[in-house]
Scaffold this motif. Structure first.
Motif, PDB file in Angstrom:
ATOM      1  N   ALA A  35       0.830  -1.212   0.000  1.00 25.98           N
ATOM      2  CA  ALA A  35       0.000   0.000   0.000  1.00 25.98           C
ATOM      3  C   ALA A  35       0.863   1.260   0.000  1.00 25.98           C
ATOM      4  CB  ALA A  35      -0.932   0.001   1.204  1.00 25.98           C
ATOM      5  N   ILE A  36       1.937   1.240   0.761  1.00 21.82           N
ATOM      6  CA  ILE A  36       2.841   2.393   0.800  1.00 21.82           C
ATOM      7  C   ILE A  36       3.611   2.508  -0.514  1.00 21.82           C
ATOM      8  CG2 ILE A  36       4.937   3.318   1.894  1.00 21.82           C
ATOM      9  CD1 ILE A  36       2.588   3.776   3.687  1.00 21.82           C
ATOM     10  N   ARG A  37       4.036   1.382  -1.074  1.00 17.78           N
ATOM     11  CA  ARG A  37       4.797   1.397  -2.328  1.00 17.78           C
ATOM     12  C   ARG A  37       4.023   2.080  -3.446  1.00 17.78           C
ATOM     13  NH1 ARG A  37       6.609  -4.101  -1.389  1.00 17.78           N
ATOM     14  NH2 ARG A  37       5.064  -4.851  -2.868  1.00 17.78           N
ATOM     15  N   VAL A  38       2.765   1.708  -3.612  1.00 12.36           N
ATOM     16  CA  VAL A  38       1.986   2.267  -4.719  1.00 12.36           C
ATOM     17  C   VAL A  38       1.694   3.750  -4.473  1.00 12.36           C
ATOM     18  CG1 VAL A  38      -0.306   1.602  -3.853  1.00 12.36           C
ATOM     19  CG2 VAL A  38       0.066   1.847  -6.308  1.00 12.36           C
ATOM     20  N   ARG A  39       1.481   4.136  -3.235  1.00 19.14           N
ATOM     21  CA  ARG A  39       1.254   5.558  -2.934  1.00 19.14           C
ATOM     22  C   ARG A  39       2.526   6.375  -3.125  1.00 19.14           C
ATOM     23  NH1 ARG A  39      -2.644   2.850  -0.736  1.00 19.14           N
ATOM     24  NH2 ARG A  39      -4.681   3.761  -0.375  1.00 19.14           N
ATOM     25  N   ALA A  40       3.669   5.790  -2.765  1.00 23.76           N
ATOM     26  CA  ALA A  40       4.948   6.474  -2.985  1.00 23.76           C
ATOM     27  C   ALA A  40       5.183   6.662  -4.480  1.00 23.76           C
ATOM     28  CB  ALA A  40       6.080   5.676  -2.348  1.00 23.76           C
ATOM     29  N   LYS A  41       4.853   5.641  -5.252  1.00 21.49           N
ATOM     30  CA  LYS A  41       5.010   5.718  -6.709  1.00 21.49           C
ATOM     31  C   LYS A  41       4.127   6.826  -7.290  1.00 21.49           C
ATOM     32  CE  LYS A  41       5.589   2.546 -10.493  1.00 21.49           C
ATOM     33  NZ  LYS A  41       6.957   2.128 -10.280  1.00 21.49           N
ATOM     34  N   LEU A  42       2.895   6.937  -6.786  1.00 22.76           N
ATOM     35  CA  LEU A  42       2.002   8.003  -7.234  1.00 22.76           C
ATOM     36  C   LEU A  42       2.610   9.372  -6.914  1.00 22.76           C
ATOM     37  CD1 LEU A  42      -0.868   8.648  -8.457  1.00 22.76           C
ATOM     38  CD2 LEU A  42      -1.598   8.929  -6.094  1.00 22.76           C
ATOM     39  N   GLN A  43       3.195   9.513  -5.735  1.00 22.84           N
ATOM     40  CA  GLN A  43       3.822  10.777  -5.348  1.00 22.84           C
ATOM     41  C   GLN A  43       4.974  11.118  -6.291  1.00 22.84           C
ATOM     42  OE1 GLN A  43       2.807  12.928  -2.918  1.00 22.84           O
ATOM     43  NE2 GLN A  43       1.073  11.582  -2.529  1.00 22.84           N
ATOM     44  N   ILE A  44       5.760  10.101  -6.667  1.00 27.48           N
ATOM     45  CA  ILE A  44       6.857  10.328  -7.615  1.00 27.48           C
ATOM     46  C   ILE A  44       6.287  10.829  -8.942  1.00 27.48           C
ATOM     47  CG2 ILE A  44       8.637   9.167  -9.005  1.00 27.48           C
ATOM     48  CD1 ILE A  44       9.067   7.313  -6.495  1.00 27.48           C
ATOM     49  N   GLY A  45       5.211  10.198  -9.407  1.00 24.37           N
ATOM     50  CA  GLY A  45       4.569  10.644 -10.640  1.00 24.37           C
ATOM     51  C   GLY A  45       4.069  12.073 -10.544  1.00 24.37           C
ATOM     52  N   GLU A  46       3.487  12.414  -9.397  1.00 23.51           N
ATOM     53  CA  GLU A  46       2.992  13.783  -9.200  1.00 23.51           C
ATOM     54  C   GLU A  46       4.133  14.797  -9.219  1.00 23.51           C
ATOM     55  OE1 GLU A  46       0.662  13.813  -5.618  1.00 23.51           O
ATOM     56  OE2 GLU A  46      -1.036  12.817  -6.577  1.00 23.51           O
ATOM     57  N   LEU A  47       5.262  14.427  -8.618  1.00 19.98           N
ATOM     58  CA  LEU A  47       6.417  15.333  -8.612  1.00 19.98           C
ATOM     59  C   LEU A  47       6.948  15.532 -10.034  1.00 19.98           C
ATOM     60  CD1 LEU A  47       8.129  14.030  -5.371  1.00 19.98           C
ATOM     61  CD2 LEU A  47       7.475  16.414  -5.779  1.00 19.98           C
ATOM     62  N   LEU A  48       7.025  14.456 -10.802  1.00 22.17           N
ATOM     63  CA  LEU A  48       7.465  14.571 -12.199  1.00 22.17           C
ATOM     64  C   LEU A  48       6.483  15.421 -13.004  1.00 22.17           C
ATOM     65  CD1 LEU A  48       8.566  10.875 -12.786  1.00 22.17           C
ATOM     66  CD2 LEU A  48      10.081  12.870 -12.784  1.00 22.17           C
ATOM     67  N   GLY A  50       4.543  17.743 -11.853  1.00 21.25           N
ATOM     68  CA  GLY A  50       4.708  19.127 -11.413  1.00 21.25           C
ATOM     69  C   GLY A  50       5.912  19.817 -12.039  1.00 21.25           C
ATOM     70  N   LYS A  51       6.920  19.024 -12.409  1.00 24.89           N
ATOM     71  CA  LYS A  51       8.119  19.570 -13.056  1.00 24.89           C
ATOM     72  C   LYS A  51       7.964  19.649 -14.568  1.00 24.89           C
ATOM     73  CE  LYS A  51      11.179  16.828 -10.745  1.00 24.89           C
ATOM     74  NZ  LYS A  51      12.514  16.252 -10.499  1.00 24.89           N
ATOM     75  N   GLY A  52       6.799  19.239 -15.070  1.00 20.52           N
ATOM     76  CA  GLY A  52       6.572  19.282 -16.506  1.00 20.52           C
ATOM     77  C   GLY A  52       7.199  18.119 -17.251  1.00 20.52           C
ATOM     78  N   GLN A  53       7.615  17.088 -16.536  1.00 22.38           N
ATOM     79  CA  GLN A  53       8.207  15.903 -17.166  1.00 22.38           C
ATOM     80  C   GLN A  53       7.094  14.884 -17.432  1.00 22.38           C
ATOM     81  OE1 GLN A  53      11.301  14.991 -14.291  1.00 22.38           O
ATOM     82  NE2 GLN A  53      12.772  16.220 -15.429  1.00 22.38           N
ATOM     83  N   TYR A  54       6.229  15.254 -18.367  1.00 18.01           N
ATOM     84  CA  TYR A  54       5.012  14.486 -18.604  1.00 18.01           C
ATOM     85  C   TYR A  54       5.284  13.085 -19.146  1.00 18.01           C
ATOM     86  CZ  TYR A  54       3.193  19.180 -18.051  1.00 18.01           C
ATOM     87  OH  TYR A  54       2.923  20.428 -17.568  1.00 18.01           O
ATOM     88  N   ASP A  55       6.337  12.950 -19.959  1.00 17.85           N
ATOM     89  CA  ASP A  55       6.641  11.625 -20.501  1.00 17.85           C
ATOM     90  C   ASP A  55       7.051  10.660 -19.393  1.00 17.85           C
ATOM     91  OD1 ASP A  55       8.921  13.201 -20.121  1.00 17.85           O
ATOM     92  OD2 ASP A  55       9.997  12.361 -21.834  1.00 17.85           O
ATOM     93  N   LEU A  56       7.908  11.105 -18.482  1.00 20.24           N
ATOM     94  CA  LEU A  56       8.319  10.252 -17.360  1.00 20.24           C
ATOM     95  C   LEU A  56       7.157  10.013 -16.396  1.00 20.24           C
ATOM     96  CD1 LEU A  56      11.856  11.760 -16.609  1.00 20.24           C
ATOM     97  CD2 LEU A  56      11.326   9.610 -17.759  1.00 20.24           C
ATOM     98  N   VAL A  82      -4.485  10.756 -18.197  1.00 22.52           N
ATOM     99  CA  VAL A  82      -5.262  11.526 -19.177  1.00 22.52           C
ATOM    100  C   VAL A  82      -4.596  12.886 -19.403  1.00 22.52           C
ATOM    101  CG1 VAL A  82      -7.464  12.726 -19.580  1.00 22.52           C
ATOM    102  CG2 VAL A  82      -7.465  10.381 -18.701  1.00 22.52           C
ATOM    103  N   ASN A  83      -4.231  13.559 -18.311  1.00 19.36           N
ATOM    104  CA  ASN A  83      -3.617  14.886 -18.428  1.00 19.36           C
ATOM    105  C   ASN A  83      -2.256  14.829 -19.117  1.00 19.36           C
ATOM    106  OD1 ASN A  83      -5.777  16.203 -17.236  1.00 19.36           O
ATOM    107  ND2 ASN A  83      -4.944  15.999 -15.180  1.00 19.36           N
ATOM    108  N   CYS A  84      -1.428  13.841 -18.729  1.00 23.20           N
ATOM    109  CA  CYS A  84      -0.107  13.704 -19.350  1.00 23.20           C
ATOM    110  C   CYS A  84      -0.250  13.434 -20.848  1.00 23.20           C
ATOM    111  CB  CYS A  84       0.676  12.555 -18.708  1.00 23.20           C
ATOM    112  SG  CYS A  84       1.283  12.891 -17.047  1.00 23.20           S
TER     113      CYS A  84
END
Length: 108
Positions: A35-48, A50-56, A82-84
């Motif tokens: 449960a923590i792993r998948v939420r951490a992964k989502l946070q990483i995606g959100e940070l990317l 936010g930096k405009g790194q939509y492909d990553l 969808v947004n990316c």
């Protein structure tokens, strides 16, 4: 420290120190409970995202969608996918993820 406390620390650092937050989430992604792993992964995606790194970011969200269908965070991952896809001009992926999102909400 418990994984939940470490996760909350990472969330708290997202604005002020995104680099440190990313390190925390990467650590949890590889060593946390499922449960923590998948939420951490989502946070990483959100940070990317936010930096405009939509492909990553899209790669991260797609990984969540494909490997964690059981998790509640898949809805957030779909919205970001969808947004990316839209920002990257990948119309077929945008439509695919939008359709998946609509199917989930229509089923309720």
């Amino acid at each position: 420290e418990s994984q939940l406390l470490i996760f909350k620390k990472g969330v708290g650092l997202k604005e002020s120190n995104p680099g440190e937050a990313t390190k925390i989430f990467q650590q949890l992604e590889s060593a946390g409970t499922p449960a923590i792993r998948v939420r951490a992964k989502l946070q990483i995606g959100e940070l990317l995202y936010g930096k405009g790194q939509y492909d990553l970011a899209l790669q991260v969200f797609e990984d969540i969608i494909n490997k964690n269908a059981h998790s509640g965070v898949v809805l957030d991952a779909l919205k970001y996918a969808v947004n990316c896809s839209d920002r990257l001009g990948i119309q077929n992926k945008k439509e695919q993820y939008a359709s998946m999102l609509n199917d989930v909400f229509e089923a309720k």
